[in-house]
Design a protein around this motif. Sequence first.
Motif, PDB file in Angstrom:
ATOM      1  N   VAL A   1       0.835  -1.197   0.000  1.00  0.00           N
ATOM      2  CA  VAL A   1       0.000   0.000   0.000  1.00  0.00           C
ATOM      3  C   VAL A   1       0.871   1.250   0.000  1.00  0.00           C
ATOM      4  N   LEU A   2       1.948   1.226   0.797  1.00  0.00           N
ATOM      5  CA  LEU A   2       2.858   2.367   0.863  1.00  0.00           C
ATOM      6  C   LEU A   2       3.455   2.670  -0.506  1.00  0.00           C
ATOM      7  N   ILE A   3       3.867   1.634  -1.221  1.00  0.00           N
ATOM      8  CA  ILE A   3       4.440   1.821  -2.556  1.00  0.00           C
ATOM      9  C   ILE A   3       3.409   2.437  -3.493  1.00  0.00           C
ATOM     10  N   HIS A   4       2.185   1.938  -3.415  1.00  0.00           N
ATOM     11  CA  HIS A   4       1.122   2.449  -4.283  1.00  0.00           C
ATOM     12  C   HIS A   4       0.867   3.929  -4.021  1.00  0.00           C
ATOM     13  N   GLU A   5       0.690   4.286  -2.747  1.00  0.00           N
ATOM     14  CA  GLU A   5       0.408   5.679  -2.409  1.00  0.00           C
ATOM     15  C   GLU A   5       1.611   6.573  -2.700  1.00  0.00           C
ATOM     16  N   LEU A   6       2.809   6.035  -2.543  1.00  0.00           N
ATOM     17  CA  LEU A   6       4.004   6.801  -2.853  1.00  0.00           C
ATOM     18  C   LEU A   6       4.061   7.137  -4.343  1.00  0.00           C
ATOM     19  N   THR A  26       4.417  10.927  -5.404  1.00  0.00           N
ATOM     20  CA  THR A  26       5.573  11.360  -6.184  1.00  0.00           C
ATOM     21  C   THR A  26       5.146  12.062  -7.466  1.00  0.00           C
ATOM     22  N   ALA A  27       4.191  11.471  -8.179  1.00  0.00           N
ATOM     23  CA  ALA A  27       3.702  12.096  -9.411  1.00  0.00           C
ATOM     24  C   ALA A  27       3.059  13.446  -9.114  1.00  0.00           C
ATOM     25  N   ALA A  28       2.310  13.509  -8.013  1.00  0.00           N
ATOM     26  CA  ALA A  28       1.651  14.761  -7.644  1.00  0.00           C
ATOM     27  C   ALA A  28       2.664  15.859  -7.331  1.00  0.00           C
ATOM     28  N   LYS A  29       3.709  15.514  -6.596  1.00  0.00           N
ATOM     29  CA  LYS A  29       4.715  16.520  -6.245  1.00  0.00           C
ATOM     30  C   LYS A  29       5.484  16.989  -7.468  1.00  0.00           C
ATOM     31  N   ILE A  30       5.805  16.084  -8.375  1.00  0.00           N
ATOM     32  CA  ILE A  30       6.535  16.455  -9.592  1.00  0.00           C
ATOM     33  C   ILE A  30       5.710  17.415 -10.443  1.00  0.00           C
ATOM     34  N   LEU A  31       4.394  17.189 -10.508  1.00  0.00           N
ATOM     35  CA  LEU A  31       3.526  17.984 -11.366  1.00  0.00           C
ATOM     36  C   LEU A  31       2.920  19.189 -10.656  1.00  0.00           C
ATOM     37  N   VAL A  36      -1.057  11.386 -12.365  1.00  0.00           N
ATOM     38  CA  VAL A  36      -1.080  11.201 -10.912  1.00  0.00           C
ATOM     39  C   VAL A  36      -1.869   9.948 -10.546  1.00  0.00           C
ATOM     40  N   LEU A  37      -3.003   9.739 -11.216  1.00  0.00           N
ATOM     41  CA  LEU A  37      -3.811   8.549 -10.931  1.00  0.00           C
ATOM     42  C   LEU A  37      -3.077   7.269 -11.319  1.00  0.00           C
ATOM     43  N   LEU A  38      -2.266   7.342 -12.374  1.00  0.00           N
ATOM     44  CA  LEU A  38      -1.501   6.170 -12.808  1.00  0.00           C
ATOM     45  C   LEU A  38      -0.250   5.952 -11.959  1.00  0.00           C
ATOM     46  N   GLY A  39       0.121   6.951 -11.164  1.00  0.00           N
ATOM     47  CA  GLY A  39       1.354   6.850 -10.395  1.00  0.00           C
ATOM     48  C   GLY A  39       1.425   5.640  -9.499  1.00  0.00           C
ATOM     49  N   GLY A  40       0.321   5.337  -8.819  1.00  0.00           N
ATOM     50  CA  GLY A  40       0.313   4.182  -7.922  1.00  0.00           C
ATOM     51  C   GLY A  40       0.496   2.875  -8.661  1.00  0.00           C
ATOM     52  N   VAL A  41      -0.175   2.737  -9.800  1.00  0.00           N
ATOM     53  CA  VAL A  41      -0.063   1.524 -10.612  1.00  0.00           C
ATOM     54  C   VAL A  41       1.363   1.363 -11.133  1.00  0.00           C
ATOM     55  N   PHE A  81       4.173   2.568  -9.885  1.00  0.00           N
ATOM     56  CA  PHE A  81       5.082   2.222  -8.803  1.00  0.00           C
ATOM     57  C   PHE A  81       4.919   0.764  -8.384  1.00  0.00           C
ATOM     58  N   ASN A  82       3.679   0.279  -8.342  1.00  0.00           N
ATOM     59  CA  ASN A  82       3.469  -1.130  -8.011  1.00  0.00           C
ATOM     60  C   ASN A  82       4.090  -2.037  -9.060  1.00  0.00           C
ATOM     61  N   PHE A  83       3.951  -1.645 -10.323  1.00  0.00           N
ATOM     62  CA  PHE A  83       4.503  -2.467 -11.399  1.00  0.00           C
ATOM     63  C   PHE A  83       6.024  -2.461 -11.356  1.00  0.00           C
TER      64      PHE A  83
END
Length: 413
Positions: free
Chosen positions: A17-22, A26-31, A161-166, A168-170
């Motif tokens: 879960v941590l990886i997913h939310e990260l 991360t994507a949100a902070k970059i953008l 941003v929505l794809l960021g979690g996916v 990171f999990n991948f």
Amino acid sequence: MYLGFILLSIMVLLVMVLIHELGHYTAAKILGFTVEEFSVGFGPKLISRVRRNGERFSLRLLPLGGFCAFYGDEASDDGEQKPKKDEVLPKQPKPQEETTQQESKDSVKGGDDLLSYVMRSKIDEDKAVAVAQNSAPVRLDKNGNVAKTFFEQKPWKRIIVLLGGVVFNFLSAIIFALIYIWAVGCPAPQITEVYPDPQGNPYNELQKGDIILAVDGHDITVMDSYSDLTQNVKEGDTVKFKVDRNGKIITVNVERKKITTEDEDGKVTEYVGFGYVSQTEFINANAAQAFTYCVPYTFKLSWSILGSFGQLITGKVPITQVTGPVGSVKLMADVTRADWRNILILLPLLASNLAMFNLLPFPALDGAQIIFTIIEWIRKKPIKRKIQGIINGVGFIVLLLFVLIVDILSFAL
């Protein structure tokens, strides 16, 4: 001792879960998105800290999900931003006198997996005044202006941003696959018993202790498992097994035939196979194998997971074979207690599973939020946020009920 394996399994889920939310964070902070809260788990807060920039990081009681909440996550029915009673933001610089009226926009509560839902909100000139008076926790960007809400950002940014979690999990699944293949290797059958035919002769030339390395010249790897290489062998066909017999590599011809066995109680069983019993042994554990196969192996896992989802929807896989979070924790604890290497096997599977699951276009999951955003991008205007909120709220409840039911069934049946 078993409690330790339970705790380890819970920690593994928390890491996923941590990886997913990260990924979202991360994507949100970059953008340039403004984050309100980064939380692992949901329910009552166990640990919560607020950074100087107003971002809250939380660990909550139930490790069954998480969320990355963006600015503007609380709103009244008319869309006016509400002050948060339980949060005191660090002192912010006052905006310049030239601050102009902000256009009314909508906001979102964390485009995320099991907790995300959207609510309608606006930003108006009263907020600029509130910031100047430091009377409401309105967030400012790095330039001292009122921060943009999630829906003020461009659609393509929101999709990233929505794809960021996916993503990171991948990516984590690839890393976990690399570790698994390098540290453990790929599973291969090791012969523990060869059945005798009715005349008392062995059904084949295999011997106890043989490790099967290849089938008809094709080496067993994580991409070509033993079951993959033998699934199309029909009754009466003969295959060549390359086996490791006490360190010596030899070739054995084995015919797939009708096998008759009798247990200690005299019960006779007939099946078509090769006439042996095996246990799992691991082979080819080296860096070359790991770097060669970690990426395609992750794609293979992801594709098989999507296939499983499809079989579940079509009814080919019964719901009784699905496990929820509680059942997953128990399963991980059981297999890890049996062999510590199993946890390394499970890590890429769990990461791929979480990535593919969140891509499903089901309300409250990232996939549905992406669909909403694409529709808005095409229409040049969003679906009403209130309608989205209702859809995602219902979807969230359905998901909770689903995981509850499958967990109950996994323990009851």
